[in-house]
Design a protein around this motif. Structure first.
Motif, mmCIF file in Angstrom:
data_model
loop_
_atom_site.group_PDB
_atom_site.id
_atom_site.type_symbol
_atom_site.label_atom_id
_atom_site.label_comp_id
_atom_site.label_asym_id
_atom_site.label_seq_id
_atom_site.Cartn_x
_atom_site.Cartn_y
_atom_site.Cartn_z
ATOM 1 N N THR A 279 0.745 -1.198 -0.101
ATOM 2 C CA THR A 279 0.050 0.032 0.088
ATOM 3 C C THR A 279 0.825 1.216 -0.074
ATOM 4 O O THR A 279 2.079 1.023 0.598
ATOM 5 C CB THR A 279 -0.896 0.187 1.373
ATOM 6 O OG1 THR A 279 -0.042 -0.219 2.406
ATOM 7 C CG2 THR A 279 -1.882 -1.050 1.282
ATOM 8 N N LYS A 280 0.399 2.257 -0.538
ATOM 9 C CA LYS A 280 1.236 3.722 -0.476
ATOM 10 C C LYS A 280 1.276 3.887 1.067
ATOM 11 O O LYS A 280 2.577 4.289 1.338
ATOM 12 C CB LYS A 280 0.253 4.671 -1.422
ATOM 13 C CG LYS A 280 0.549 4.600 -2.801
ATOM 14 C CD LYS A 280 -0.249 5.825 -3.629
ATOM 15 C CE LYS A 280 -0.145 5.484 -5.015
ATOM 16 N NZ LYS A 280 -1.632 4.633 -5.322
ATOM 17 N N ASP A 281 0.194 3.966 1.863
ATOM 18 C CA ASP A 281 0.037 4.405 2.982
ATOM 19 C C ASP A 281 0.507 3.013 3.807
ATOM 20 O O ASP A 281 -0.420 2.151 4.237
ATOM 21 C CB ASP A 281 -1.182 4.899 3.639
ATOM 22 C CG ASP A 281 -1.293 4.956 5.289
ATOM 23 O OD1 ASP A 281 -0.217 4.807 5.902
ATOM 24 O OD2 ASP A 281 -2.272 5.652 5.695
ATOM 25 N N TYR B 14 -9.934 2.207 2.678
ATOM 26 C CA TYR B 14 -8.401 1.940 2.715
ATOM 27 C C TYR B 14 -8.070 1.033 1.589
ATOM 28 O O TYR B 14 -8.730 0.182 0.808
ATOM 29 C CB TYR B 14 -8.204 0.808 3.987
ATOM 30 C CG TYR B 14 -7.897 1.484 5.281
ATOM 31 C CD1 TYR B 14 -7.953 2.809 5.620
ATOM 32 C CD2 TYR B 14 -7.396 0.545 6.423
ATOM 33 C CE1 TYR B 14 -7.893 3.331 6.772
ATOM 34 C CE2 TYR B 14 -7.210 1.108 7.456
ATOM 35 C CZ TYR B 14 -7.036 2.649 7.859
ATOM 36 O OH TYR B 14 -6.924 3.215 9.017
ATOM 37 N N GLU B 15 -6.889 1.388 1.108
ATOM 38 C CA GLU B 15 -6.150 0.853 -0.063
ATOM 39 C C GLU B 15 -6.199 -0.852 0.014
ATOM 40 O O GLU B 15 -6.399 -1.542 -0.936
ATOM 41 C CB GLU B 15 -4.715 1.211 -0.257
ATOM 42 C CG GLU B 15 -4.087 0.824 -1.667
ATOM 43 C CD GLU B 15 -3.014 1.386 -1.703
ATOM 44 O OE1 GLU B 15 -2.049 1.070 -2.806
ATOM 45 O OE2 GLU B 15 -2.458 2.209 -1.059
ATOM 46 N N CYS B 16 -5.981 -1.226 1.193
ATOM 47 C CA CYS B 16 -5.890 -2.538 1.570
ATOM 48 C C CYS B 16 -7.118 -3.216 1.763
ATOM 49 O O CYS B 16 -7.134 -4.503 1.984
ATOM 50 C CB CYS B 16 -4.947 -3.009 2.916
ATOM 51 S SG CYS B 16 -5.966 -2.648 4.292
ATOM 52 N N TYR B 17 -8.205 -2.603 1.728
ATOM 53 C CA TYR B 17 -9.600 -3.053 2.187
ATOM 54 C C TYR B 17 -9.974 -4.523 1.419
ATOM 55 O O TYR B 17 -10.142 -5.470 2.034
ATOM 56 C CB TYR B 17 -10.628 -2.247 2.036
ATOM 57 C CG TYR B 17 -12.091 -2.723 2.615
ATOM 58 C CD1 TYR B 17 -12.172 -2.617 3.854
ATOM 59 C CD2 TYR B 17 -13.101 -3.182 1.770
ATOM 60 C CE1 TYR B 17 -13.381 -2.913 4.527
ATOM 61 C CE2 TYR B 17 -14.095 -3.816 2.220
ATOM 62 C CZ TYR B 17 -14.286 -3.521 3.852
ATOM 63 O OH TYR B 17 -15.566 -4.100 4.362
ATOM 64 N N GLU B 18 -9.612 -4.721 -0.004
ATOM 65 C CA GLU B 18 -10.355 -5.652 -0.529
ATOM 66 C C GLU B 18 -9.509 -7.081 0.003
ATOM 67 O O GLU B 18 -9.989 -8.105 -0.110
ATOM 68 C CB GLU B 18 -10.384 -5.392 -1.938
ATOM 69 C CG GLU B 18 -10.829 -6.604 -2.817
ATOM 70 C CD GLU B 18 -10.958 -6.217 -4.232
ATOM 71 O OE1 GLU B 18 -10.299 -7.112 -4.947
ATOM 72 O OE2 GLU B 18 -11.332 -4.941 -4.744
#
Length: 162
Positions: free
Chosen positions: A80-82, A115-119
């Motif tokens: 992830t970017k964050d 969130y980018e990681c959600y999926e």
């Protein structure tokens, strides 16, 4: 608009005491690569999966046969970017009786669709709770990450991307 935290629920025939014990056996359902105590209030433990995901948890609530809450003190995602998504979130396990069965509701408070990681996280948590934790509760043997082996399809993709 209110954020939608990730939640998944399972219902089993086993007692709340057996369910509580299984949840706290984190090596038995999430990962064999857990370092630290996972079954006492205020204890901390580290999770890591290859160089893809590392986190440090602190048990901030521990009510036998009813509730366990982990505070994510530190987190790192390689993809992830964050890199700190999850830091400061809480992973909550609530146990209750539903008739003659036991219900476990797992909520990752702060894990939201933005969130980018959600999926990937949604897929992974669903698998760990609905499959691995359920198996640990019902058969005594879960399917945690073995040292260095991805479990879900998304984790396999992340591993091969390294």
């Amino acid at each position: 608009m209110q954020n939608q935290d990730f939640t998944t629920t399972l219902i089993v025939d086993q007692s709340p005491a057996k369910v509580f014990a299984a949840i706290n056996n984190v090596c038995g359902w999430w990962s064999e690569e857990i370092e630290g105590s996972t079954d006492k209030l205020n204890s901390e433990f580290d999770y890591h999966y290859e160089d893809v995901h590392r986190s440090k948890m602190k048990i901030v609530e521990f009510i036998p046969d009813k509730k366990v809450v982990w505070l994510v003190k530190e987190n790192y995602f390689q993809f992830t970017k964050d890199k700190t998504e999850w830091t400061g979130t809480k992973i909550i396990f609530e146990i209750s009786k539903v008739g003659d069965k036991t219900q476990v509701q797992m909520t990752h408070h702060g894990l939201v669709p933005e969130y980018e990681c959600y999926e990937i996280c949604e897929d992974s948590w669903t698998n760990y709770i609905q499959n691995s934790l359920r198996k640990l509760i019902t058969t005594g043997k879960g399917t945690p990450n073995a040292a260095g082996k991805p479990q879900t399809e998304n984790e396999k993709k992340l591993s091969s991307a390294n």
